[in-house]
Design a protein around this motif. Structure first.
Motif, PDB file in Angstrom:
ATOM      1  N   ILE A  60      46.867  46.056  52.826  1.00  0.00           N
ATOM      2  CA  ILE A  60      47.804  45.918  51.712  1.00  0.00           C
ATOM      3  C   ILE A  60      48.292  44.480  51.582  1.00  0.00           C
ATOM      4  CG2 ILE A  60      50.123  46.572  50.921  1.00  0.00           C
ATOM      5  CD1 ILE A  60      49.590  49.366  51.985  1.00  0.00           C
ATOM      6  N   GLN A  61      48.403  43.783  52.698  1.00  0.00           N
ATOM      7  CA  GLN A  61      48.822  42.381  52.655  1.00  0.00           C
ATOM      8  C   GLN A  61      47.814  41.509  51.922  1.00  0.00           C
ATOM      9  OE1 GLN A  61      49.790  40.854  56.529  1.00  0.00           O
ATOM     10  NE2 GLN A  61      51.114  42.566  57.042  1.00  0.00           N
TER      11      GLN A  61
ATOM     12  N   ASN B  32      45.322  42.818  49.686  1.00  0.00           N
ATOM     13  CA  ASN B  32      44.770  43.435  48.482  1.00  0.00           C
ATOM     14  C   ASN B  32      45.861  44.135  47.678  1.00  0.00           C
ATOM     15  OD1 ASN B  32      41.578  43.366  49.039  1.00  0.00           O
ATOM     16  ND2 ASN B  32      42.630  43.886  50.950  1.00  0.00           N
ATOM     17  N   ALA B  33      45.684  44.142  46.376  1.00  0.00           N
ATOM     18  CA  ALA B  33      46.632  44.825  45.495  1.00  0.00           C
ATOM     19  C   ALA B  33      46.343  46.325  45.514  1.00  0.00           C
ATOM     20  CB  ALA B  33      46.508  44.281  44.077  1.00  0.00           C
ATOM     21  N   VAL B  34      47.308  47.108  45.960  1.00  0.00           N
ATOM     22  CA  VAL B  34      47.165  48.570  46.030  1.00  0.00           C
ATOM     23  C   VAL B  34      48.290  49.200  45.210  1.00  0.00           C
ATOM     24  CG1 VAL B  34      47.197  50.589  47.535  1.00  0.00           C
ATOM     25  CG2 VAL B  34      46.097  48.472  48.304  1.00  0.00           C
ATOM     26  N   ASP B  35      47.939  50.062  44.264  1.00  0.00           N
ATOM     27  CA  ASP B  35      48.931  50.694  43.404  1.00  0.00           C
ATOM     28  C   ASP B  35      49.446  52.015  43.974  1.00  0.00           C
ATOM     29  OD1 ASP B  35      48.569  48.693  41.358  1.00  0.00           O
ATOM     30  OD2 ASP B  35      46.695  49.696  40.839  1.00  0.00           O
ATOM     31  N   LEU B  36      48.580  52.741  44.693  1.00  0.00           N
ATOM     32  CA  LEU B  36      48.930  54.094  45.122  1.00  0.00           C
ATOM     33  C   LEU B  36      48.324  54.388  46.487  1.00  0.00           C
ATOM     34  CD1 LEU B  36      50.055  56.978  44.486  1.00  0.00           C
ATOM     35  CD2 LEU B  36      47.884  57.434  43.320  1.00  0.00           C
ATOM     36  N   ILE B  37      49.117  55.031  47.356  1.00  0.00           N
ATOM     37  CA  ILE B  37      48.633  55.425  48.680  1.00  0.00           C
ATOM     38  C   ILE B  37      48.752  56.936  48.829  1.00  0.00           C
ATOM     39  CG2 ILE B  37      48.880  55.136  51.172  1.00  0.00           C
ATOM     40  CD1 ILE B  37      50.390  52.553  50.639  1.00  0.00           C
ATOM     41  N   PHE B  38      47.669  57.581  49.234  1.00  0.00           N
ATOM     42  CA  PHE B  38      47.709  58.978  49.653  1.00  0.00           C
ATOM     43  C   PHE B  38      47.928  58.940  51.166  1.00  0.00           C
ATOM     44  CE2 PHE B  38      45.161  58.940  45.772  1.00  0.00           C
ATOM     45  CZ  PHE B  38      45.840  59.895  45.026  1.00  0.00           C
ATOM     46  N   LEU B  39      49.109  59.340  51.599  1.00  0.00           N
ATOM     47  CA  LEU B  39      49.574  59.014  52.943  1.00  0.00           C
ATOM     48  C   LEU B  39      49.935  60.256  53.752  1.00  0.00           C
ATOM     49  CD1 LEU B  39      50.494  56.793  54.959  1.00  0.00           C
ATOM     50  CD2 LEU B  39      52.684  56.757  53.748  1.00  0.00           C
TER      51      LEU B  39
ATOM     52  N   PRO C 165      55.241  47.293  49.809  1.00  0.00           N
ATOM     53  CA  PRO C 165      55.843  46.748  48.588  1.00  0.00           C
ATOM     54  C   PRO C 165      56.425  47.849  47.709  1.00  0.00           C
ATOM     55  CG  PRO C 165      53.712  45.735  49.013  1.00  0.00           C
ATOM     56  CD  PRO C 165      53.843  46.849  50.003  1.00  0.00           C
ATOM     57  N   LYS C 166      57.525  47.550  47.058  1.00  0.00           N
ATOM     58  CA  LYS C 166      58.235  48.549  46.257  1.00  0.00           C
ATOM     59  C   LYS C 166      57.369  49.139  45.159  1.00  0.00           C
ATOM     60  CE  LYS C 166      62.433  49.228  43.522  1.00  0.00           C
ATOM     61  NZ  LYS C 166      63.674  48.598  42.988  1.00  0.00           N
ATOM     62  N   ASN C 167      56.504  48.329  44.575  1.00  0.00           N
ATOM     63  CA  ASN C 167      55.678  48.807  43.466  1.00  0.00           C
ATOM     64  C   ASN C 167      54.392  49.499  43.918  1.00  0.00           C
ATOM     65  OD1 ASN C 167      57.625  47.774  41.843  1.00  0.00           O
ATOM     66  ND2 ASN C 167      56.287  46.469  40.641  1.00  0.00           N
ATOM     67  N   THR C 168      54.195  49.641  45.216  1.00  0.00           N
ATOM     68  CA  THR C 168      53.087  50.446  45.718  1.00  0.00           C
ATOM     69  C   THR C 168      53.600  51.875  45.886  1.00  0.00           C
ATOM     70  OG1 THR C 168      52.090  48.569  46.877  1.00  0.00           O
ATOM     71  CG2 THR C 168      51.409  50.768  47.567  1.00  0.00           C
ATOM     72  N   LEU C 169      53.054  52.785  45.117  1.00  0.00           N
ATOM     73  CA  LEU C 169      53.548  54.156  45.080  1.00  0.00           C
ATOM     74  C   LEU C 169      52.922  54.994  46.192  1.00  0.00           C
ATOM     75  CD1 LEU C 169      53.334  54.656  41.210  1.00  0.00           C
ATOM     76  CD2 LEU C 169      55.205  53.706  42.575  1.00  0.00           C
TER      77      LEU C 169
END
Length: 233
Positions: free
Chosen positions: A42-43, A45-52, A69-73
């Motif tokens: 994540i540091q 690459n730009a990631v929008d969404l994580i299935f965690l 990051p706050k904008n990573t959902l």
């Protein structure tokens, strides 16, 4: 939306991948069996969404979600329903209990897509698209014209970024990830999690730091190789 899967169970990762592949608006970048490796990714690459997943060794999903990051959902995917209350404390988009139903999965993704769009709209109001050699950035209810050639570096400060020039700084609400996506890569280079530099403004550098004007900026370990490949090809 660019997404990743973080789950220590191979069967679970495979199942979520199949669900992701059925949704055209999702682009799966990578899958990870631990939060540490996912955090490094994540540091860089730009990631929008994580299935965690939540119940993982070393760093669990709740702890991991508190430091992204706050904008990573985040959509939690877990076999344990008792973590649902904890998930709301980190503003998770949804909470899916395994085995995950395809219809339920789609509803969670649709919710993430809507929210992601709202975040982008909010940021776009603060930044006019780059046209030629300059941009307009909204700060304190005004739009400031910033020439790209005059930017020394851009610094991240929580939910804000600072455009630093020689005799001026402009602060706006935006993530460093999104401004990095907008900037021309021929000029700007991210050298750690919090800084993007103007390559043309570098005065000197050594193995650990870059010196621009009166500022000394550290080269992050995960960005080290990329920096030297760009600067000394």
């Amino acid at each position: 939306m660019r997404c990743i899967i973080v789950d220590d169970e191979p069967i679970a990762r495979k199942g979520i991948r199949k669900l992701v592949d059925q949704i055209a608006s999702l682009e799966l970048l990578e899958s990870f069996n631990n939060a540490v490796s996912a955090g490094i990714f994540i540091q860089q690459n730009a990631v929008d969404l994580i299935f965690l997943d939540i119940n993982m060794p070393e760093i669990n999903g709740i702890e991991f979600a508190q430091n992204i990051p706050k904008n990573t959902l985040v959509i939690f995917t877990t076999a344990y329903s008792e973590y649902a209350v904890d998930s709301y404390e980190v503003d998770a988009i949804d909470y899916l209990v395994k085995p995950i139903d395809a219809v339920r999965f789609r509803k969670a993704v649709d919710k993430a897509i809507v929210y992601h769009g709202l975040l982008l709209d909010e940021e776009n109001k603060n930044l006019e698209k780059i046209t030629g050699d300059y941009i307009f950035v909204k700060s304190d209810r005004r739009f400031f014209k910033i020439n790209l050639s005059e930017i020394l570096f851009i610094e991240s400060l929580k939910d804000y970024v600072i455009f630093q020039m020689e005799d001026q700084r402009v602060i706006t609400r935006m993530t460093i990830k999104n401004i990095h996506d907008w900037l021309p890569k021929s000029i700007f280079l991210r050298i750690n999690r919090s800084y993007i530099i103007n390559k043309n403004k570098i005065d000197s550098f050594d193995h650990n730091d870059v010196f621009i004007d009166k500022y000394e900026i550290a080269i992050g370990k995960t960005y080290h190789d990329t920096f030297f490949q760009e600067i000394l090809p």
